[in-house]
Design a protein around this motif. Sequence first.
Motif, PDB file in Angstrom:
ATOM      1  N   SER A 126      -1.876 -34.722  34.432  1.00  0.00           N
ATOM      2  CA  SER A 126      -1.965 -33.268  34.302  1.00  0.00           C
ATOM      3  C   SER A 126      -2.671 -32.868  33.008  1.00  0.00           C
ATOM      4  O   SER A 126      -3.488 -31.933  33.003  1.00  0.00           O
ATOM      5  CB  SER A 126      -0.558 -32.656  34.348  1.00  0.00           C
ATOM      6  N   LEU A 127      -2.394 -33.579  31.919  1.00  0.00           N
ATOM      7  CA  LEU A 127      -3.048 -33.270  30.646  1.00  0.00           C
ATOM      8  C   LEU A 127      -4.536 -33.610  30.681  1.00  0.00           C
ATOM      9  O   LEU A 127      -5.367 -32.858  30.167  1.00  0.00           O
ATOM     10  CB  LEU A 127      -2.362 -34.029  29.508  1.00  0.00           C
ATOM     11  N   ILE A 128      -4.884 -34.740  31.301  1.00  0.00           N
ATOM     12  CA  ILE A 128      -6.292 -35.129  31.401  1.00  0.00           C
ATOM     13  C   ILE A 128      -7.054 -34.144  32.287  1.00  0.00           C
ATOM     14  O   ILE A 128      -8.179 -33.741  31.981  1.00  0.00           O
ATOM     15  CB  ILE A 128      -6.415 -36.569  31.954  1.00  0.00           C
ATOM     16  N   GLY A 129      -6.433 -33.732  33.399  1.00  0.00           N
ATOM     17  CA  GLY A 129      -7.078 -32.756  34.279  1.00  0.00           C
ATOM     18  C   GLY A 129      -7.230 -31.400  33.618  1.00  0.00           C
ATOM     19  O   GLY A 129      -8.236 -30.709  33.818  1.00  0.00           O
ATOM     20  N   TRP A 130      -6.234 -30.999  32.826  1.00  0.00           N
ATOM     21  CA  TRP A 130      -6.295 -29.715  32.134  1.00  0.00           C
ATOM     22  C   TRP A 130      -7.421 -29.690  31.102  1.00  0.00           C
ATOM     23  O   TRP A 130      -8.116 -28.686  30.959  1.00  0.00           O
ATOM     24  CB  TRP A 130      -4.946 -29.446  31.484  1.00  0.00           C
ATOM     25  N   SER A 131      -7.572 -30.791  30.380  1.00  0.00           N
ATOM     26  CA  SER A 131      -8.615 -30.878  29.346  1.00  0.00           C
ATOM     27  C   SER A 131      -9.756 -31.769  29.822  1.00  0.00           C
ATOM     28  O   SER A 131     -10.180 -32.683  29.122  1.00  0.00           O
ATOM     29  CB  SER A 131      -8.036 -31.424  28.044  1.00  0.00           C
TER      30      SER A 131
END
Length: 330
Positions: A126-131
């Motif tokens: 989720s963090l990689i997809g968000w950023s």
Amino acid sequence: MNTLRFFARRAAFYLFTAWAAITINFFLPRFMKGDPIQAYLARHRGQVTPEAIDSLRILFGLNTDKPLLQQYVDYWGLMFSGDLGRSLSRGLAPVTDVIAAALPWTIGLVGIATILSFSIGTLLGSLIGWSRGSRADVLVPISTFFSTVPYFWMGLIAIAVFASGLGWFPASHAYGRGSTPSWDPAFILEVIKHGTLPALTIVIASLGGWILGMRNMMITILDEDYVTVAQAKGLPARRVLTRYAARNAVLPQIQSFALALGFIVGGTLVMELVFSYPGVGKLLLEATGAKDYPLMQGLFLIITLTVLVANILADVAYAVLDPRTRQTEA
């Protein structure tokens, strides 16, 4: 009304699936080649009277004098009473006792490793997809690479480096030789030390799939109108991430997680063989080699029911998180 209809339809579906699985579990060993009683007698040489052989067939529910339908009815009765038969390869011990002895080891190790892998992979994804487009993207090919490495190679390398080379962890078994299982703190620490290396290999091997799946879903969700509107309203980035993007992106992950939880009971067979771990997967392999049909049936039954229960829980979680599911299926 739609909610009740949804759960009624799902309950009917799973009841039918459970009946079909149990029925197949009954008939499958009876269609396999070989005679389990003769295999048992071959391992225990000696003079056995025909009466004793007939008694063994009755004991294991393989009495050919009874019609197949009657055997099927008797099988359901024994199953509801908690009697799964006697294990041919374990000294005629009750199948429930044999499975109960191996089940905690598999659930304790594979279960914890699966939950850790899902939690870490979903959070990172989720963090990689968000950023997206940041340096964090490098984690995707690295984790995917480890997922493509055959597990037995990863396990053997881990043993060679961390057990034989550095001596940080034991190479095999769930606890040291001479130790007696108990709730003593020293024994618990010993079990944790023996289980750390196989648990880490499971987490590393499965982490890439969770990261990649969550990252791709996040990228798709971020292009949705409701996320754009939330950002245009000036909502805090953390709230948009957790309440709008991640909450919807995690829905497909839940179904995959339920399947992974269901197959925990089956154990990671390769892991249990590489690390000589006393789990359900290794027990199933030994039962198959010994033509121990009652134990095989018991293991298949437990695995099947666990998968069904995990999917039921996933359906409930899915319906709670996404009300559209209830409305569509109802």
